[in-house]
Write a protein that holds these residues in place. Structure first.
Motif, short mmCIF file in Angstrom:
data_model
loop_
_atom_site.label_atom_id
_atom_site.label_comp_id
_atom_site.label_asym_id
_atom_site.label_seq_id
_atom_site.Cartn_x
_atom_site.Cartn_y
_atom_site.Cartn_z
N ALA A 86 0.98 -1.18 -0.08
CA ALA A 86 -0.04 -0.04 -0.17
C ALA A 86 1.01 1.35 -0.06
O ALA A 86 0.59 2.45 -0.79
CB ALA A 86 -0.74 0.21 1.15
N PHE A 87 1.91 1.41 0.71
CA PHE A 87 2.89 2.42 0.78
C PHE A 87 3.56 2.76 -0.58
O PHE A 87 3.58 3.58 -1.02
CB PHE A 87 4.07 2.13 2.14
CG PHE A 87 4.82 3.37 2.02
CD1 PHE A 87 4.28 4.47 2.46
CD2 PHE A 87 6.11 3.21 1.71
CE1 PHE A 87 5.32 5.67 2.61
CE2 PHE A 87 7.05 4.23 1.67
CZ PHE A 87 6.51 5.56 2.37
N TRP A 88 4.15 1.70 -1.41
CA TRP A 88 4.66 1.75 -2.58
C TRP A 88 3.86 2.22 -3.60
O TRP A 88 4.09 2.99 -4.47
CB TRP A 88 5.45 0.55 -2.90
CG TRP A 88 6.23 0.73 -4.09
CD1 TRP A 88 5.98 -0.10 -5.24
CD2 TRP A 88 7.25 1.40 -4.43
NE1 TRP A 88 6.77 0.40 -6.18
CE2 TRP A 88 7.71 1.15 -5.63
CE3 TRP A 88 8.10 2.12 -3.76
CZ2 TRP A 88 8.75 1.89 -6.27
CZ3 TRP A 88 9.19 2.90 -4.19
CH2 TRP A 88 9.40 2.60 -5.56
N GLU A 89 2.53 1.61 -3.62
CA GLU A 89 1.36 2.07 -4.53
C GLU A 89 1.00 3.45 -4.42
O GLU A 89 1.02 4.25 -5.32
CB GLU A 89 0.11 1.28 -4.31
CG GLU A 89 0.42 -0.19 -4.83
CD GLU A 89 -0.70 -1.34 -4.72
OE1 GLU A 89 -1.67 -0.67 -4.04
OE2 GLU A 89 -0.63 -2.26 -5.19
N GLU A 90 0.94 4.14 -3.09
CA GLU A 90 0.68 5.34 -2.92
C GLU A 90 2.00 6.44 -3.40
O GLU A 90 1.66 7.34 -4.03
CB GLU A 90 0.40 5.68 -1.42
CG GLU A 90 0.16 7.15 -1.16
CD GLU A 90 -0.99 7.72 -1.95
OE1 GLU A 90 -1.11 8.94 -2.06
OE2 GLU A 90 -1.90 6.95 -2.44
N LEU A 91 3.09 5.80 -3.09
CA LEU A 91 4.30 6.81 -3.77
C LEU A 91 4.34 6.66 -5.17
O LEU A 91 4.48 7.78 -5.74
CB LEU A 91 5.60 6.06 -3.18
CG LEU A 91 6.01 6.42 -2.11
CD1 LEU A 91 7.32 5.61 -1.61
CD2 LEU A 91 6.36 8.13 -1.59
N THR A 92 4.18 5.60 -5.66
CA THR A 92 4.22 5.42 -7.47
C THR A 92 2.97 6.13 -7.79
O THR A 92 2.76 6.85 -8.91
CB THR A 92 4.32 4.07 -7.97
OG1 THR A 92 3.29 3.31 -7.13
CG2 THR A 92 5.72 3.52 -7.33
N ARG A 93 1.91 6.11 -7.26
CA ARG A 93 0.50 6.68 -7.78
C ARG A 93 0.55 8.05 -7.69
O ARG A 93 0.26 8.81 -8.88
CB ARG A 93 -0.91 6.17 -6.96
CG ARG A 93 -2.11 6.90 -7.48
CD ARG A 93 -3.28 7.05 -6.31
NE ARG A 93 -2.86 7.56 -5.03
CZ ARG A 93 -2.92 9.00 -4.91
NH1 ARG A 93 -3.07 9.73 -5.95
NH2 ARG A 93 -2.69 9.48 -4.00
N ARG A 94 1.22 8.73 -6.72
CA ARG A 94 1.25 10.45 -6.68
C ARG A 94 2.50 10.68 -7.62
O ARG A 94 2.32 12.08 -7.87
CB ARG A 94 1.36 10.64 -5.04
CG ARG A 94 2.75 10.97 -4.48
CD ARG A 94 2.68 11.19 -3.29
NE ARG A 94 3.80 12.21 -2.88
CZ ARG A 94 3.68 12.44 -1.48
NH1 ARG A 94 3.33 11.98 -0.55
NH2 ARG A 94 4.72 13.31 -1.39
N GLY A 95 3.29 9.80 -7.98
CA GLY A 95 4.43 10.26 -8.94
C GLY A 95 5.40 11.36 -8.17
O GLY A 95 5.30 11.27 -6.94
N PRO A 96 6.10 11.87 -8.97
CA PRO A 96 7.30 12.93 -8.36
C PRO A 96 6.48 13.75 -7.55
O PRO A 96 5.55 14.47 -8.07
CB PRO A 96 7.85 13.47 -9.66
CG PRO A 96 7.58 12.36 -10.78
CD PRO A 96 6.42 11.78 -10.36
N PHE A 97 7.34 14.13 -6.69
CA PHE A 97 6.64 15.32 -6.06
C PHE A 97 8.11 16.58 -5.35
O PHE A 97 9.14 15.93 -5.33
CB PHE A 97 6.09 15.07 -4.60
CG PHE A 97 6.92 14.01 -3.73
CD1 PHE A 97 7.83 14.50 -2.55
CD2 PHE A 97 6.89 12.80 -3.90
CE1 PHE A 97 8.39 13.62 -1.83
CE2 PHE A 97 7.65 11.76 -3.22
CZ PHE A 97 8.21 12.57 -2.03
#
Length: 106
Positions: free
Chosen positions: A73-84
């Motif tokens: 869930a953590f990795w999916e959220e990081l990749t979903r939101r993309g670069p920040f």
């Protein structure tokens, strides 16, 4: 004596990890993701951590670059939101289990 043995064992573990990473780089010079994953895997093992996540900083943005055993869930959220972007004036930094994450102000 125990401390010296532990320090020696840790140094040998670090040397083995470095040798593995250098070997991997020489065998796959164009596969950055594989190299980063190997670095994370070794760092996770050396630090007795459960997982590792690496963000690549390019320009003014953080990009999810590699992970090792990161909760799905953590990795999916990081990749979903993309670069920040991390903007000190609009972002607070919170320390979470040896990992720095920018948290937007609400």
């Amino acid at each position: 004596m125990r401390q010296l043995t532990r320090e020696r064992d840790e140094a040998l573990l670090r040397e083995a990890a470095n040798a593995e990473i250098l070997h991997l780089i020489s065998m796959s010079p164009g596969d950055l993701e594989l190299v980063l994953r190997s670095i994370l895997e070794n760092a996770t093992r050396i630090c007795n951590a459960n997982f590792g996540t690496l963000l690549r900083f390019e320009g003014q943005r953080f990009h999810p670059a590699a992970q090792f055993n990161t909760p799905t869930a953590f990795w999916e959220e990081l990749t979903r939101r993309g670069p920040f972007e991390a903007r000190p004036s609009r972002t607070q930094v919170d320390h979470v289990a040896d990992m720095w994450l920018p948290i937007p102000n609400h």
